[in-house]
Write an enzyme that holds these catalytic residues in place. Sequence first.
Site, PDB file in Angstrom:
ATOM      1  N   ASP A  75       0.859  -1.174   0.000  1.00 33.05           N
ATOM      2  CA  ASP A  75       0.000   0.000   0.000  1.00 33.05           C
ATOM      3  C   ASP A  75       0.898   1.228   0.000  1.00 33.05           C
ATOM      4  OD1 ASP A  75      -2.633   1.269   0.133  1.00 33.05           O
ATOM      5  OD2 ASP A  75      -1.953   2.001   2.078  1.00 33.05           O
ATOM      6  N   THR A  76       0.627   2.166  -0.879  1.00 37.96           N
ATOM      7  CA  THR A  76       1.433   3.380  -0.982  1.00 37.96           C
ATOM      8  C   THR A  76       0.565   4.586  -0.666  1.00 37.96           C
ATOM      9  OG1 THR A  76       2.806   2.366  -2.702  1.00 37.96           O
ATOM     10  CG2 THR A  76       2.903   4.765  -2.522  1.00 37.96           C
TER      11      THR A  76
END
Length: 192
Positions: A75-76
């Site tokens: 997840d960014t």
Amino acid sequence: MKPALILASESPRRKQLLSEAGFSFDVVPVKVSEIPNKNLNVNDQILDIARRKASAALPLLKSSRTDAFIVLCADTEVIFDGAPLGKPADRQDAYRILKLLSGKYHEVITAVCLVESSTGKEVSQTETTKIYFRELTDDEIWTYIDTGEPMDKAGAYGIQGQGGKFVDHFEGPFDNVVGLPVELVKNLLSKF
């Protein structure tokens, strides 16, 4: 035999980064709620979302595979002033976000979570890159929004695309900003 690597993501950028790094893997996208848990600090919020993806992917994959595998989830988030910016809701929101980032620095944090199917062993970690934007004019911002590029990206820009021209300089891994810090992935995989 080495367990198969499975990327549980629909991000074409993550797929490309893994391919370019020479990994052999399957892609099985999963959808989970990406609403952050407000009881956690920002780093742990991002890790929590990556872990949620792994938790959703594991039973799905176990039902369709007999071989051992390692599921890779990430997840960014773009963090400005201690808070995640997320993806823009519309053109006006994209303008608001880019105006916020203009002339300042922000962080891009990616959480990587790997889980081995037969043992349930999990390793996860975050990587941070600091991005410094130059001052942007309203014209530049609207011209960029007109390309459509900012609309599906956290922080309303893609560093690997036309949004890269807004970056004065950065500290940390470039691929982390694109969506997957490959050196961190290699390091975490070596723990299995």
